[in-house]
Design a protein around this motif. Structure first.
Motif, PDB file in Angstrom:
ATOM      1  N   UNK A   9      22.171 117.975 -10.290  1.00 20.87           N
ATOM      2  CA  UNK A   9      22.286 116.528 -10.502  1.00 20.87           C
ATOM      3  C   UNK A   9      23.757 116.117 -10.537  1.00 20.87           C
ATOM      4  N   UNK A  10      24.504 116.936 -11.298  1.00 23.41           N
ATOM      5  CA  UNK A  10      25.955 116.657 -11.361  1.00 23.41           C
ATOM      6  C   UNK A  10      26.575 116.667  -9.971  1.00 23.41           C
ATOM      7  N   UNK A  11      26.184 117.714  -9.236  1.00 27.31           N
ATOM      8  CA  UNK A  11      26.703 117.868  -7.878  1.00 27.31           C
ATOM      9  C   UNK A  11      26.388 116.644  -7.032  1.00 27.31           C
ATOM     10  N   UNK A  12      25.105 116.278  -7.068  1.00 31.29           N
ATOM     11  CA  UNK A  12      24.666 115.195  -6.187  1.00 31.29           C
ATOM     12  C   UNK A  12      25.371 113.881  -6.574  1.00 31.29           C
ATOM     13  N   UNK A  61      28.106 125.705 -10.594  1.00 35.82           N
ATOM     14  CA  UNK A  61      28.952 124.937 -11.539  1.00 35.82           C
ATOM     15  C   UNK A  61      30.368 124.794 -10.986  1.00 35.82           C
ATOM     16  N   UNK A  62      30.846 125.924 -10.427  1.00 38.14           N
ATOM     17  CA  UNK A  62      32.185 125.899  -9.833  1.00 38.14           C
ATOM     18  C   UNK A  62      32.265 124.883  -8.685  1.00 38.14           C
ATOM     19  N   UNK A  63      31.206 124.849  -7.869  1.00 33.35           N
ATOM     20  CA  UNK A  63      31.180 123.888  -6.755  1.00 33.35           C
ATOM     21  C   UNK A  63      31.243 122.467  -7.271  1.00 33.35           C
ATOM     22  N   UNK A  64      30.553 122.232  -8.391  1.00 32.43           N
ATOM     23  CA  UNK A  64      30.582 120.909  -8.995  1.00 32.43           C
ATOM     24  C   UNK A  64      31.996 120.500  -9.355  1.00 32.43           C
ATOM     25  N   UNK A  72      36.085 119.437  -0.902  1.00 33.74           N
ATOM     26  CA  UNK A  72      34.810 119.701  -0.261  1.00 33.74           C
ATOM     27  C   UNK A  72      34.715 121.113   0.313  1.00 33.74           C
ATOM     28  N   UNK A  73      35.806 121.593   0.936  1.00 31.84           N
ATOM     29  CA  UNK A  73      35.753 122.920   1.563  1.00 31.84           C
ATOM     30  C   UNK A  73      35.545 124.024   0.547  1.00 31.84           C
ATOM     31  N   UNK A  74      36.290 123.945  -0.561  1.00 30.22           N
ATOM     32  CA  UNK A  74      36.113 124.963  -1.596  1.00 30.22           C
ATOM     33  C   UNK A  74      34.724 124.895  -2.201  1.00 30.22           C
ATOM     34  N   UNK A  75      34.242 123.642  -2.329  1.00 32.37           N
ATOM     35  CA  UNK A  75      32.882 123.481  -2.850  1.00 32.37           C
ATOM     36  C   UNK A  75      31.880 124.156  -1.919  1.00 32.37           C
ATOM     37  N   UNK A  76      32.068 123.915  -0.608  1.00 27.78           N
ATOM     38  CA  UNK A  76      31.199 124.516   0.406  1.00 27.78           C
ATOM     39  C   UNK A  76      31.167 126.034   0.272  1.00 27.78           C
ATOM     40  N   UNK A  78      32.057 127.899  -2.273  1.00 38.62           N
ATOM     41  CA  UNK A  78      31.451 128.320  -3.540  1.00 38.62           C
ATOM     42  C   UNK A  78      29.931 128.291  -3.442  1.00 38.62           C
ATOM     43  N   UNK A  79      29.403 127.255  -2.807  1.00 37.40           N
ATOM     44  CA  UNK A  79      27.950 127.143  -2.658  1.00 37.40           C
ATOM     45  C   UNK A  79      27.407 128.252  -1.746  1.00 37.40           C
TER      46      UNK A  79
END
Lengths: 117, 313
Positions: A9-12, A61-64, A72-76, A78-79
């Protein structure tokens, strides 16, 4: 499941507000599905699998945090890592279950052989 | 789809990296070393047979990770490679375990079938054993019943025989008792000797039976008949010494014959009785006195000792 939902939810929310790429959104969906499979399979109860399930959740959580920071790239990435941890958790759970059942079946065989002349 | 995305990410990156890192030699991270090792292990295990596509993904990821050494994303690619190798191994082990399980189930089912069969065989064997035992018991029971019946019948036979013998004995004793009233009865080595006085039976010097003799001889006939079929009777005529030997012999012969004829007419079997003339040859008393002579004038019936009792057939 509860932990994942909160994370997602946080992510979205974060991704919506930050204008994150569709790629990240897709990866978020895939990763969450993988984590759901791991939880449904009972990864919590297998020591090795539980470790990787934990890593997957931490990755989400890290991606969040990356999304909140606008990265965005680091989030990607991490996911992606979290996705593989969840997949590994699933595979380890299944392997463990099957090995346990195979051990049980072998024990049954030994018992049968002992009980027969 | 995920794999393609990773590859696309790498491809976009790769061009820049090649340009940037052409001259640098960078060391592999611990994570990359782990990834290499994990791949080798996976490759040598069941994954090669059972999870070939997962193993191929791991191989490509490892190649990507090797290529990413020295870049900012080196750790990320090494992580990906390590995880994919671990996933391949886990899937291979999983499939191998599934095969083991399948085999174990088959073996277990076979054993259970065999155990069931053995149990059935045992039940059948016990049933046969039981039936056999029942048949044996029944046969024993029947044998016992018939042997009891035989024993009963035998006991009955013996009882009847014994009673008949006792009855015959009783009748013989009664007959003997009756004879003792008018005859002398003596056990000798010849047998039982019944002595009838000559005066009881005949007139002097005659061989015709007196009428009063008949009643006595009827008793004698009865007694002799009761002594049975195996009995031999010898009727001996004796005289005293008065008169010639020849006369006495003939007289004693005639008298013995007369007694014999009468007894036979009274039912004593002819083949069992013979008449013998003894004349004056065997006196029992001195011929010098009237009493002695009277004693010598006699008829003796010798009842031979009965042959040994044979068991009745």
């Amino acid at each position: 499941m509860w932990t994942v939902r909160v994370g997602l939810t946080t992510l979205l929310l974060a991704s919506c507000s930050q204008g994150v790429s569709p790629a990240v959104t897709r990866q978020t969906a895939e990763t969450s599905a993988a984590v759901a499979r791991a939880e449904a399979g009972g990864a919590e109860n297998e020591p090795q699998a539980a470790l990787h399930l934990k890593l997957a959740r931490e990755g989400i959580a890290q991606a969040g945090r990356f999304i909140a920071a606008g990265d965005g790239d680091d989030a990607q990435r991490a996911l992606e890592r979290a996705d593989l941890d969840a997949e590994l958790a699933v595979a380890l759970t299944r392997e463990s279950r099957l090995e346990s059942r195979a051990r049980q079946a072998r024990a049954e065989i030994e018992q049968l052989q002992r009980s027969m002349p | 789809m995920r794999r393609n995305r990773i590859r696309w990410t790498w491809s976009a990156l790769g061009v820049a990296l090649l340009a940037a890192c052409a001259t640098t030699t960078a060391l592999p991270s611990q994570q990359l070393v782990d990834a290499r090792q994990a791949y080798e292990i996976a490759r040598e295990g069941p994954a090669a047979t059972w999870a070939p596509s997962a193993l191929l993904d791991a191989k490509r990821a490892l190649a990507d990770a090797e290529g990413a050494v020295g870049t900012d994303q080196a750790d990320h690619y090494a992580y990906i490679a390590l995880r994919l190798a671990q996933i391949a191994q886990a899937r291979g082990d999983q499939a191998a375990a599934a095969v083991q399980l399948e085999r174990a189930h088959a073996a277990r089912n076979a054993l259970m079938g065999k155990r069931e069969q053995l149990a059935q065989d045992e039940i059948a064997r016990q049933r046969i054993e039981l039936e056999k035992r029942n048949a044996e018991l029944e046969a024993e029971r029947q044998a016992r019943i018939s042997s009891y019946a035989e024993a009963d019948a035998r006991a009955q036979e013996l009882r009847v025989e014994r009673e008949a013998r006792a009855q015959a004995e009783k009748e013989r004793n009664e007959a003997m008792q009756t004879l003792r009233e008018f005859a002398g009865i003596q056990e000798t080595e010849r047998g039982l000797v019944v002595t009838l006085a000559g005066s009881l039976l005949f007139r002097s010097d005659e061989a015709v039976l007196l009428p009063i003799a008949q009643a006595k001889l009827d008793q004698v006939a009865l007694a002799l008949r009761q002594l049975g079929e195996n009995q031999a009777f010898v009727i001996e005529g004796h005289t005293d010494s008065r008169g010639t030997e020849d006369f006495n012999r003939r007289l004693s012969a005639a008298r013995a014959q007369a007694v014999r004829a009468y007894l036979v007419s009274r039912g004593v079997p002819a083949e069992q009785v013979v008449a013998i003339a003894k004349g004056e040859d065997e006196p029992v008393a001195s011929n010098n006195s009237p009493e002695g002579r009277a004693n010598n004038r006699r008829v003796e019936i010798v009842i031979r000792r009965p042959p040994p009792q044979l068991p009745s057939g």
